[in-house]
Design a protein around this motif. Structure first.
Motif, PDB file in Angstrom:
ATOM      1  N   ALA A   1     -11.461  -4.196 -10.989  1.00 53.97           N
ATOM      2  CA  ALA A   1     -12.161  -2.916 -10.853  1.00 53.97           C
ATOM      3  C   ALA A   1     -12.155  -2.171 -12.189  1.00 53.97           C
ATOM      4  O   ALA A   1     -13.181  -1.624 -12.618  1.00 53.97           O
ATOM      5  N   LEU A   2     -11.008  -2.169 -12.875  1.00 60.56           N
ATOM      6  CA  LEU A   2     -10.929  -1.468 -14.174  1.00 60.56           C
ATOM      7  C   LEU A   2     -11.885  -2.093 -15.185  1.00 60.56           C
ATOM      8  O   LEU A   2     -12.531  -1.388 -15.976  1.00 60.56           O
ATOM      9  N   LEU A   3     -11.988  -3.413 -15.174  1.00 59.66           N
ATOM     10  CA  LEU A   3     -12.913  -4.082 -16.108  1.00 59.66           C
ATOM     11  C   LEU A   3     -14.359  -3.703 -15.792  1.00 59.66           C
ATOM     12  O   LEU A   3     -15.150  -3.410 -16.693  1.00 59.66           O
ATOM     13  N   ALA A   4     -14.690  -3.716 -14.501  1.00 53.25           N
ATOM     14  CA  ALA A   4     -16.079  -3.406 -14.115  1.00 53.25           C
ATOM     15  C   ALA A   4     -16.413  -1.945 -14.383  1.00 53.25           C
ATOM     16  O   ALA A   4     -17.589  -1.595 -14.520  1.00 53.25           O
ATOM     17  N   TYR A   5     -15.402  -1.093 -14.463  1.00 52.65           N
ATOM     18  CA  TYR A   5     -15.648   0.321 -14.782  1.00 52.65           C
ATOM     19  C   TYR A   5     -15.496   0.608 -16.273  1.00 52.65           C
ATOM     20  O   TYR A   5     -15.457   1.773 -16.674  1.00 52.65           O
ATOM     21  N   ASP A   6     -15.372  -0.433 -17.092  1.00 55.79           N
ATOM     22  CA  ASP A   6     -15.263  -0.244 -18.546  1.00 55.79           C
ATOM     23  C   ASP A   6     -14.102   0.665 -18.926  1.00 55.79           C
ATOM     24  O   ASP A   6     -14.235   1.542 -19.795  1.00 55.79           O
ATOM     25  N   ALA A   7     -12.950   0.453 -18.287  1.00 54.03           N
ATOM     26  CA  ALA A   7     -11.790   1.320 -18.544  1.00 54.03           C
ATOM     27  C   ALA A   7     -11.270   1.152 -19.967  1.00 54.03           C
ATOM     28  O   ALA A   7     -11.463   0.108 -20.603  1.00 54.03           O
ATOM     29  N   GLU A   8     -10.597   2.189 -20.424  1.00 55.12           N
ATOM     30  CA  GLU A   8      -9.860   2.129 -21.696  1.00 55.12           C
ATOM     31  C   GLU A   8      -8.414   2.496 -21.387  1.00 55.12           C
ATOM     32  O   GLU A   8      -8.158   3.233 -20.434  1.00 55.12           O
ATOM     33  N   VAL A   9      -7.492   2.008 -22.215  1.00 56.64           N
ATOM     34  CA  VAL A   9      -6.089   2.389 -22.017  1.00 56.64           C
ATOM     35  C   VAL A   9      -5.555   3.024 -23.296  1.00 56.64           C
ATOM     36  O   VAL A   9      -5.961   2.656 -24.400  1.00 56.64           O
ATOM     37  N   GLU A  10      -4.659   3.977 -23.097  1.00 52.35           N
ATOM     38  CA  GLU A  10      -4.050   4.654 -24.250  1.00 52.35           C
ATOM     39  C   GLU A  10      -2.652   4.081 -24.478  1.00 52.35           C
ATOM     40  O   GLU A  10      -1.832   4.037 -23.558  1.00 52.35           O
ATOM     41  N   LEU A  11      -2.393   3.653 -25.708  1.00 51.34           N
ATOM     42  CA  LEU A  11      -1.086   3.115 -26.087  1.00 51.34           C
ATOM     43  C   LEU A  11      -0.478   4.072 -27.097  1.00 51.34           C
ATOM     44  O   LEU A  11      -1.116   4.413 -28.099  1.00 51.34           O
TER      45      LEU A  11
ATOM     46  N   CYS B   1     -10.461 -12.266  -6.562  1.00 51.64           N
ATOM     47  CA  CYS B   1     -10.802 -10.865  -6.418  1.00 51.64           C
ATOM     48  C   CYS B   1     -12.082 -10.652  -7.233  1.00 51.64           C
ATOM     49  O   CYS B   1     -12.160 -11.094  -8.384  1.00 51.64           O
ATOM     50  N   PHE B   2     -13.069 -10.016  -6.644  1.00 52.20           N
ATOM     51  CA  PHE B   2     -14.386  -9.864  -7.289  1.00 52.20           C
ATOM     52  C   PHE B   2     -14.720  -8.374  -7.341  1.00 52.20           C
ATOM     53  O   PHE B   2     -14.637  -7.674  -6.329  1.00 52.20           O
ATOM     54  N   ALA B   3     -15.118  -7.909  -8.503  1.00 52.41           N
ATOM     55  CA  ALA B   3     -15.573  -6.516  -8.630  1.00 52.41           C
ATOM     56  C   ALA B   3     -16.899  -6.500  -9.380  1.00 52.41           C
ATOM     57  O   ALA B   3     -17.019  -7.117 -10.440  1.00 52.41           O
ATOM     58  N   GLY B   4     -17.877  -5.823  -8.814  1.00 58.19           N
ATOM     59  CA  GLY B   4     -19.183  -5.742  -9.492  1.00 58.19           C
ATOM     60  C   GLY B   4     -19.781  -4.353  -9.347  1.00 58.19           C
ATOM     61  O   GLY B   4     -19.626  -3.700  -8.313  1.00 58.19           O
ATOM     62  N   THR B   5     -20.421  -3.894 -10.411  1.00 63.09           N
ATOM     63  CA  THR B   5     -21.214  -2.663 -10.308  1.00 63.09           C
ATOM     64  C   THR B   5     -22.608  -2.992 -10.798  1.00 63.09           C
ATOM     65  O   THR B   5     -22.783  -3.857 -11.665  1.00 63.09           O
ATOM     66  N   ALA B   6     -23.596  -2.286 -10.262  1.00 64.39           N
ATOM     67  CA  ALA B   6     -24.964  -2.549 -10.712  1.00 64.39           C
ATOM     68  C   ALA B   6     -25.810  -1.289 -10.613  1.00 64.39           C
ATOM     69  O   ALA B   6     -25.626  -0.465  -9.711  1.00 64.39           O
TER      70      ALA B   6
END
Ligand SMILES: Cc1cc2nc3c(=O)[nH]c(=O)nc-3n(C[C@H](O)[C@H](O)[C@H](O)COP(=O)(O)OP(=O)(O)OC[C@H]3O[C@@H](n4cnc5c(N)ncnc54)[C@H](O)[C@@H]3O)c2cc1C
Length: 287
Positions: free
Chosen positions: A130-140, A200-205
């Motif tokens: 889900a995070l990948l499909a939502y183009d997430a970013e993480v702060e380090l 596990c499959f996540a897709g947005t369109a």
């Protein structure tokens, strides 16, 4: 065999600054301990070789959900229960809420954190697709400063990541989208609850006038890392939404993935079910 507890050390720094001081003074010696839902399983099984832990549960800088016009930022200690309770996530990032609601049972959802799920780096984890499909970013964050990195690319190999031993993952940022996108999330396991994913499959369109303007597809439990299927996305982006596009996309996906074989499932099963899920996702878009 159970672990011998006195051989472990756990310290609880009261602030982010003090936690980073410890990580910087002895890099690699102190390992973060968040909800402990992954770590305690290993401890109970006597398979936790690392001995020194930094309890980050009380660090308030790692908590909270911030909503701005452009994004939603979640503290690394955000639990699955908190994810499900947040209105903006339910409305705009429903796949993350679904992943949270299908992660473990209530006790795990109350204690397990999003940051822990990411850094534990299991390819079978349920939030990463889900995070990948939502183009997430993480702060380090380390004493040297903070850096935002795309979550896509964060995992570099099985249980390998770009986070350094002197860094903590502090926040996860999800860009908000003005357009109304469609979301499709499926976790396939042996049971309906308390299952570790076979796939596990996540897709947005974003579909306009029967044309796929944009889409993102990510799979979990398929490769050594959570996988964004960019070739399949490229094959579909800009194309009409019809059966020939669906057939073409399935051929591209079949070549893009090399599913793993493990105790939970076979490569063949994962291959076939990934294609079935892609077809179902695209057919639901056209419906
Ligand atoms: C019964 C059970 C069922 C489960 N079901 C599922 C499931 O269905 N789906 C699923 O995806 N997972 C599942 N899990 C796994 C686990 O609950 C999740 O991965 C959880 O999100 C881990 O978060 P935590 O805070 O407990 O991590 P912890 O156990 O505290 O830490 C995990 C790892 O992340 C590191 N870490 C944690 N936070 C940070 C940080 N902020 N910065 C840097 N490093 C950090 C730790 O050092 C450790 O290596 C299950 C676990 C159990 C015990």
């Amino acid at each position: 065999m159970r672990a011998y507890i006195p051989s472990y050390q756990l310290i609880t720094p009261p602030s982010l600054g003090e936690a980073l001081d410890v990580l910087t003074a002895e890099p690699g010696i102190w390992r973060p301990f968040a909800g402990g839902t992954d770590l305690m399983v290993l401890l109970e099984a006597g398979k936790l070789p690392h001995k020194n832990y930094l309890n980050i549960w009380n660090i308030k800088e790692l908590r909270g959900i911030e909503v701005t016009a452009s994004h939603v930022a979640l503290g690394a200690l955000t639990t699955y229960t908190e994810v499900q309770q947040e209105k903006v996530l339910r409305e705009e990032f429903p796949m993350l809420c679904q992943a949270a609601s299908e992660t473990g049972g209530l006790a795990i959802q109350n204690r397990g954190t999003l940051g822990g799920n990411i850094v534990n780096a299991s390819p079978a984890a349920d939030s990463p697709p889900a995070l990948l499909a939502y183009d997430a970013e993480v702060e380090l964050v380390s004493l040297k400063g903070a850096r935002w990195v795309a979550y896509h690319g964060f995992h570099t190999g099985y249980k390998q990541m770009i986070i350094r031993p002197d860094e903590l993952l502090t926040r996860i940022r999800l860009p908000r989208r003005a357009e109304k996108v469609q979301h499709y999330y499926r976790k396939v396991g042996t049971r309906k609850a308390q299952a570790i994913s076979k796939i596990c499959f996540a897709g947005t369109a974003l579909v306009r006038e029967e044309k796929i303007e944009d889409l993102r597809i990510a799979l979990g439990s398929i490769a050594p890392v959570p996988l964004r299927c960019v070739k399949t996305e490229d094959a579909l982006r800009g194309s009409a939404l019809n059966q020939s596009a669906i057939d073409r996309a399935m051929t591209v996906l079949a070549n893009e993935i090399v599913p793993i074989d493990d105790i939970r499932s076979t490569s063949n099963y994962r291959h076939q079910v990934s294609l079935n899920l892609l077809e179902d996702f695209l057919q639901q878009l056209s419906a």
